[in-house]
Write an enzyme that holds these catalytic residues in place. Structure first.
Site, PDB file in Angstrom:
ATOM      1  N   GLU A  29     -10.426 -29.100 -38.789  1.00 18.72           N
ATOM      2  CA  GLU A  29      -9.000 -28.977 -38.928  1.00 18.72           C
ATOM      3  C   GLU A  29      -8.415 -30.116 -38.225  1.00 18.72           C
ATOM      4  OE1 GLU A  29      -7.378 -25.161 -38.050  1.00 18.72           O
ATOM      5  OE2 GLU A  29      -9.314 -24.213 -38.127  1.00 18.72           O
ATOM      6  N   ARG A  83      -8.796 -26.899 -47.353  1.00 19.14           N
ATOM      7  CA  ARG A  83      -7.274 -26.420 -47.465  1.00 19.14           C
ATOM      8  C   ARG A  83      -6.169 -27.515 -47.034  1.00 19.14           C
ATOM      9  NH1 ARG A  83      -4.739 -22.275 -43.168  1.00 19.14           N
ATOM     10  NH2 ARG A  83      -2.416 -22.017 -44.073  1.00 19.14           N
ATOM     11  N   TYR A  85      -2.387 -28.681 -46.221  1.00 18.58           N
ATOM     12  CA  TYR A  85      -0.955 -27.713 -45.988  1.00 18.58           C
ATOM     13  C   TYR A  85      -0.189 -28.470 -45.025  1.00 18.58           C
ATOM     14  CZ  TYR A  85      -3.898 -26.139 -42.054  1.00 18.58           C
ATOM     15  OH  TYR A  85      -4.644 -25.759 -41.017  1.00 18.58           O
ATOM     16  N   ASP A  87       1.713 -28.140 -41.811  1.00 17.22           N
ATOM     17  CA  ASP A  87       1.767 -27.309 -40.590  1.00 17.22           C
ATOM     18  C   ASP A  87       3.046 -27.235 -39.738  1.00 17.22           C
ATOM     19  OD1 ASP A  87       0.775 -25.441 -39.074  1.00 17.22           O
ATOM     20  OD2 ASP A  87      -0.690 -26.864 -37.781  1.00 17.22           O
ATOM     21  N   GLU A  93      -1.693 -31.192 -42.615  1.00 15.61           N
ATOM     22  CA  GLU A  93      -3.039 -30.699 -41.862  1.00 15.61           C
ATOM     23  C   GLU A  93      -4.032 -30.792 -43.129  1.00 15.61           C
ATOM     24  OE1 GLU A  93      -4.869 -27.527 -38.901  1.00 15.61           O
ATOM     25  OE2 GLU A  93      -2.743 -27.880 -38.978  1.00 15.61           O
ATOM     26  N   THR A  96     -11.410 -28.848 -43.604  1.00 17.63           N
ATOM     27  CA  THR A  96     -12.501 -29.014 -44.646  1.00 17.63           C
ATOM     28  C   THR A  96     -12.980 -27.756 -45.029  1.00 17.63           C
ATOM     29  OG1 THR A  96     -14.205 -28.879 -42.819  1.00 17.63           O
ATOM     30  CG2 THR A  96     -12.980 -31.017 -43.170  1.00 17.63           C
ATOM     31  N   TRP A 459      -9.871 -18.173 -47.820  1.00 22.30           N
ATOM     32  CA  TRP A 459     -11.177 -18.424 -47.333  1.00 22.30           C
ATOM     33  C   TRP A 459     -12.199 -17.585 -47.683  1.00 22.30           C
ATOM     34  CZ3 TRP A 459     -11.570 -23.353 -46.336  1.00 22.30           C
ATOM     35  CH2 TRP A 459     -10.731 -23.955 -45.302  1.00 22.30           C
TER      36      TRP A 459
END
Length: 510
Positions: A29, A83, A85, A87, A93, A96, A459
């Site tokens: 991340e 993902r 987005y 943050d 952010e 993977t 997820w």
């Protein structure tokens, strides 16, 4: 020392827990910093009257306008199963998708860089047109701190068997993380002094649930995204954001091998302390010592152990390399072939790196160790009379993935060599790994985007809602499973029943 509590389920573990598998899922991340430069006086006035179009929060929002247009949310999943987005604090952010190998995890991380770069340049073009100012530049930094003293992270995720307790990690894994910066640090100039790690100054604790006031090296937020009776998701937040792809690969590959050894030791299948001839080198003052290591480019600082001995960061890393080597000797056959080959390469690079540091040959590391490459570059600049303020700009520009002036120059000169080609990265932007559940998520997203129905994804599950408000879901609890289950086929069948209806909105619910 903090009290460590496992939040593991009290139910008996399934039979799979007793197997000898050392398979793992990897994820990265990355939080990015955003800024704008080159704004003319007229543009600044327009921006002020327009609600601050060029502050970081507005620029980050502008970056995500294309994302909002296609997904109706600033929190979405991409075509490769990752993902994307905004943050807290308006940090873009990228997390993977699940990867079975470190190589795939790093490639997905680099694909995320490319995606952020494309969003930044699109926002730059939009703002230039709106403000009629072609000098305006949008910058996106893959680093870990800003000029105001805020820190943002690069978080590593490792699927770990619950047989490895938090107290064992505190004793046996923290020393590895605290000293790994000697080859995984990104380097920075802070208060006029060069430091190996950007992140070390902001971390005080070893393992806890805190994330802001007293940041730990490992965050205990227990979201396994898998069967929580078997696994925990080890959330490592101590690492720097690396520009060098090889450095990202090495910091995660070495961690993987050490975690394999800890899993092995926790199962009682091998007595590492007896074999290696040492106890785990538990640090007496891990938080403080990590900061000392960061300020010691010669890597000669002695760290105090709980048993009264002292070792340098290089000594500690040599210990862990020996542990990893013993693991491969006794259990290499339990690894998949591609993981085993990578592990052998990692051991070679690890040994050479530690020998180079021991001999003072930092120059030998500058082809892939970020802090060494940056230190060499800034040392040359200083020798040529470059001012401190200009060197600080170069330090920051090293991490600018939108404009990439410094790193591209290093690539062209052959001083830092990437692991992946342009085509590799482009392919990874739109294709998930085919050997984890990310492949199923990507299949669902592709089909859902062509469907008139509302849908949601996370997820561990995918859901579609038909016109009669009936929900059809599929659970993806096992991250290693990439074959379609019956319930997943049922979801895909719902999506395939109708073509997209013109002008009917598509609403992905994240």
């Amino acid at each position: 020392m903090p009290q460590l509590r496992d939040s593991s389920n009290s139910q008996p573990l399934p039979a799979q827990e007793s197997d000898t598998s050392f398979e793992r899922i990897f994820g990265i991340e990355t939080e990015y910093g955003v800024s704008v430069t080159g704004i003319s006086h007229d543009s600044a006035q327009i921006s002020e009257h327009s609600g601050g179009l060029t502050d970081a929060a507005h620029v980050a929002a502008r970056m995500f306008e294309p994302v909002m247009k296609t997904s109706h949310s600033s929190n979405t999943y991409t075509a490769n199963g990752s993902r994307l987005y905004l943050d807290v604090g308006s940090h873009p952010e990228y997390a993977t998708a699940e990867a079975r190998t470190v190589r795939d995890a790093v490639l997905l991380d680099v694909a995320g860089e490319r995606t952020m770069r494309e969003l930044a340049l699109a926002a730059q073009s939009s703002l230039r047109d709106e403000l009629r100012d072609n000098a305006l530049n949008v910058h996106v930094y893959k680093n870990n701190s800003d000029s105001r003293g805020h820190s943002f992270g690069c978080h590593e995720n490792y699927l770990l068997r619950r047989s490895v307790s938090l107290s064992f990690l505190n004793r046996a894994f923290i020393p590895f993380l605290a000293t790994r910066q000697i080859f995984a640090g990104a380097g920075t100039i802070r208060n006029g002094q060069f430091q190996i790690s950007q992140r070390s100054d902001f971390l005080d604790d070893t393992i806890s649930s805190a994330t802001t006031r007293s940041r730990p090296m490992i965050n205990t937020r227990d979201e396994a995204h898998a069967d929580a009776r078997i696994y925990r998701r080890l959330h490592v937040i101590v690492g720097d954001s690396n520009i060098s792809q090889r450095a990202t690969w090495m910091k995660m590959m070495t961690a993987h091998l050490v975690l394999c050894a800890l899993e092995c030791a926790s199962r009682g299948c091998h007595d590492y302390e007896k074999e290696v001839g040492h106890q785990w080198p538990t640090l007496a003052h891990a938080g403080e010592d990590m900061k000392h290591v960061s300020r010691d480019c010669e890597c000669n600082f002695f760290l105090s152990l709980t048993n009264g001995n002292t070792l340098t960061a290089v000594d500690i890393q040599k210990f862990y390399r020996t542990v990893a080597e013993k693991f491969l000797l006794f259990h290499g056959r339990d690894l998949a072939r591609d993981i085993y080959d990578d592990a052998q390469e990692c051991l070679k690079v690890w040994e050479t790196t530690l020998n180079d540091i021991s001999s003072g040959s930092v120059h030998a590391l500058s082809s892939w160790v970020d802090w060494a490459a940056k230190h060499e570059l800034l040392t040359q600049f200083k020798a040529n009379g470059v001012s401190a303020s200009r060197m600080a700009q170069v330090d920051l520009a090293y991490h600018d993935i939108a404009h990439r002036g410094v790193v591209d120059a290093l690539h062209r000169s052959g001083r830092i060599m990437p692991l992946y080609t342009h085509d590799d990265i482009s392919c990874a932007q739109s294709n998930a790994p085919q050997d984890t559940r990310a492949a199923l998520r990507a299949q669902f997203i592709q089909a859902a985007q062509e469907s008139p129905y509302e849908w949601s994804v996370d997820w561990t599950s995918v859901t579609v809602t038909d016109r009669n408000s009936r929900h059809c879901s599929a659970h993806l609890l096992n991250p290693f499973v990439y074959e379609q289950s019956r319930e997943f086929r049922d979801v895909m069948a719902v999506l395939s029943k109708n073509q997209r209806i013109v002008n009917e909105p598509m609403l992905p619910l994240i």
